[in-house]
Motif scaffolding. Structure first.
Motif, PDB file in Angstrom:
ATOM      1  N   THR A 154     -23.605 -42.442  -7.120  1.00 46.29           N
ATOM      2  CA  THR A 154     -22.776 -42.497  -8.448  1.00 46.29           C
ATOM      3  C   THR A 154     -21.246 -43.300  -8.362  1.00 46.29           C
ATOM      4  OG1 THR A 154     -23.572 -40.395  -8.793  1.00 46.29           O
ATOM      5  CG2 THR A 154     -21.262 -40.657 -10.090  1.00 46.29           C
ATOM      6  N   ALA A 159     -17.661 -40.857 -11.137  1.00 44.09           N
ATOM      7  CA  ALA A 159     -17.454 -39.618 -10.629  1.00 44.09           C
ATOM      8  C   ALA A 159     -16.533 -38.624 -11.129  1.00 44.09           C
ATOM      9  CB  ALA A 159     -18.017 -39.608  -9.284  1.00 44.09           C
ATOM     10  N   LEU A 163     -14.981 -35.973 -14.553  1.00 45.31           N
ATOM     11  CA  LEU A 163     -14.265 -34.997 -14.406  1.00 45.31           C
ATOM     12  C   LEU A 163     -13.196 -34.122 -16.029  1.00 45.31           C
ATOM     13  CD1 LEU A 163     -13.494 -34.494 -10.492  1.00 45.31           C
ATOM     14  CD2 LEU A 163     -14.460 -33.141 -11.601  1.00 45.31           C
ATOM     15  N   THR A 188     -17.586 -26.722 -14.543  1.00 42.76           N
ATOM     16  CA  THR A 188     -18.425 -27.264 -14.880  1.00 42.76           C
ATOM     17  C   THR A 188     -17.488 -28.343 -15.910  1.00 42.76           C
ATOM     18  OG1 THR A 188     -18.544 -25.655 -17.143  1.00 42.76           O
ATOM     19  CG2 THR A 188     -20.036 -25.755 -15.037  1.00 42.76           C
ATOM     20  N   THR A 189     -18.616 -29.414 -15.706  1.00 45.51           N
ATOM     21  CA  THR A 189     -17.904 -30.370 -16.857  1.00 45.51           C
ATOM     22  C   THR A 189     -18.957 -30.783 -18.475  1.00 45.51           C
ATOM     23  OG1 THR A 189     -16.824 -32.633 -17.014  1.00 45.51           O
ATOM     24  CG2 THR A 189     -19.003 -31.883 -15.584  1.00 45.51           C
ATOM     25  N   VAL A 218     -22.471 -29.594 -16.168  1.00 46.10           N
ATOM     26  CA  VAL A 218     -22.855 -30.580 -14.861  1.00 46.10           C
ATOM     27  C   VAL A 218     -21.622 -29.546 -14.005  1.00 46.10           C
ATOM     28  CG1 VAL A 218     -22.575 -32.257 -13.530  1.00 46.10           C
ATOM     29  CG2 VAL A 218     -23.170 -32.302 -15.589  1.00 46.10           C
ATOM     30  N   PHE A 220     -19.887 -29.177 -10.843  1.00 44.69           N
ATOM     31  CA  PHE A 220     -19.434 -29.137 -10.029  1.00 44.69           C
ATOM     32  C   PHE A 220     -18.811 -28.738  -9.066  1.00 44.69           C
ATOM     33  CE2 PHE A 220     -16.041 -29.154 -12.904  1.00 44.69           C
ATOM     34  CZ  PHE A 220     -14.442 -28.727 -12.277  1.00 44.69           C
ATOM     35  N   ARG A 234     -19.053 -33.402  -5.866  1.00 43.62           N
ATOM     36  CA  ARG A 234     -19.866 -33.645  -5.568  1.00 43.62           C
ATOM     37  C   ARG A 234     -20.218 -32.438  -6.926  1.00 43.62           C
ATOM     38  NH1 ARG A 234     -21.173 -29.269  -1.968  1.00 43.62           N
ATOM     39  NH2 ARG A 234     -21.237 -30.674  -0.114  1.00 43.62           N
ATOM     40  N   HIS A 235     -21.594 -33.299  -7.719  1.00 42.87           N
ATOM     41  CA  HIS A 235     -22.098 -33.164  -9.211  1.00 42.87           C
ATOM     42  C   HIS A 235     -23.553 -32.636  -9.073  1.00 42.87           C
ATOM     43  CE1 HIS A 235     -18.379 -35.672  -9.982  1.00 42.87           C
ATOM     44  NE2 HIS A 235     -17.682 -34.726 -11.267  1.00 42.87           N
ATOM     45  N   ARG A 236     -24.142 -32.346  -9.803  1.00 42.64           N
ATOM     46  CA  ARG A 236     -25.382 -31.640 -10.128  1.00 42.64           C
ATOM     47  C   ARG A 236     -25.963 -32.032 -11.459  1.00 42.64           C
ATOM     48  NH1 ARG A 236     -22.808 -27.919  -6.848  1.00 42.64           N
ATOM     49  NH2 ARG A 236     -22.077 -26.864  -8.288  1.00 42.64           N
ATOM     50  N   THR A 249     -28.362 -33.598  -7.063  1.00 48.11           N
ATOM     51  CA  THR A 249     -27.154 -33.558  -6.242  1.00 48.11           C
ATOM     52  C   THR A 249     -25.985 -34.795  -5.940  1.00 48.11           C
ATOM     53  OG1 THR A 249     -27.576 -31.252  -5.527  1.00 48.11           O
ATOM     54  CG2 THR A 249     -25.639 -32.255  -4.491  1.00 48.11           C
TER      55      THR A 249
END
Length: 278
Positions: A154, A159, A163, A188-189, A218, A220, A234-236, A249
């Motif tokens: 990313t 990234a 946010l 979450t975002t 997402v 985070f 960290r985003h999932r 991830t």
């Protein structure tokens, strides 16, 4: 010249057979140790500080970066790792991305050099019939995922820009990261809300990502130092690809702020003009 590419359904491209991992850190996975009380929720101030992460990075001007991307589907889990630097003022970075063994159909694969720029991704050693001395250029505003996962890493600024859509932010506590105490937030975002608030150089790519994922919201984890600089995020992500649900991830770690970062774009004659299947 923009490379002509055949798009697969869903958001996976370079990452279709590979993806990233848990915790890219100064000392590898597990570098963060909890050192504080968790569970306390800070409402307005915490959310606002997390949403300002991209602006704070612009003030820091540049940093070195490590990335990790893990993709899991049907019990299979693969990891891609990257390392390089990023100029947050110009919105440009350079990463060396290493694929795991067999991810490209061979025991070993040459590291991929990636140049991250506003609206475009340049890749060298891309494979798939591309001459070794040529670069592939991809218009990231045309990718279903806005290049949040396509390149196997990313974009660090993307990234942070993601946010801007942060909500339900919870302060977890202080942890130690790379020998420094940082503050851990989770929440979450919303990709669409982040795209609307993003800076111009990432707005189009994030807007493209709204349609690429199975879930626009997402989860985070973000780690900020006392100066408010994003040290780790960290985003999932979750998306559907050919009837399968795939979880990705993506972890980015930023350090050595102010480091010199040089990004030179390839000449037009060095860009491959043939078709590449991403």
């Amino acid at each position: 010249m923009v490379v002509q590419h055949k798009r697969r359904s869903g958001a996976v491209a370079v990452v279709a057979a590979v993806a990233v991992a848990t915790a890219a850190g100064c000392s590898g996975p597990g570098a963060a140790a909890v050192d504080g009380e968790g569970g306390a929720v800070r409402s307005g101030d915490s959310a606002d500080e997390v949403r300002r992460a991209a602006d704070t990075l612009a003030g820091a001007r540049s940093s070195k970066a490590r990335t990790s991307m893990e993709m899991a589907s049907g019990g299979t889990r693969v990891t891609i790792r990257g390392e390089g630097g990023y100029d947050f003022v110009r919105g440009m970075g350079r990463l060396t991305v290493v694929l795991p063994p067999d991810a490209a159909g061979a025991e070993e694969h040459e590291p991929i050099t990636e140049l991250l720029t506003p609206g475009a991704l340049y890749m060298k050693n891309r494979g798939a019939g591309v001459p070794p001395d040529k670069w592939v250029r991809v218009d990231t505003t045309t990718l279903d995922d806005g290049n949040l996962v396509t390149g196997g890493a990313t974009d660090p600024l993307a990234a942070a820009e993601l946010l801007r859509g942060a909500d339900r932010v919870e302060y977890v506590g202080h942890v130690e990261l790379c020998g420094q105490k940082v503050r851990h937030f989770k929440g979450t975002t919303d990709i669409g809300r982040a795209a609307q608030a993003a800076a111009p150089h990432t707005r189009e790519s994030l807007a493209a990502a709204v349609k690429g994922f199975a879930k626009d919201v997402v989860p985070f984890d973000a780690y900020l130092d006392e100066a408010g600089r994003l040290r780790k995020v960290r985003h999932r992500f979750t998306f559907a690809n050919e009837g399968r649900t795939i979880d990705v991830t993506s972890t980015t770690v930023l350090f050595d702020f102010g480091a010199k970062v040089v990004v030179r774009l390839p000449d037009e004659r060095d860009i491959y003009s043939g078709k590449v299947e991403l």
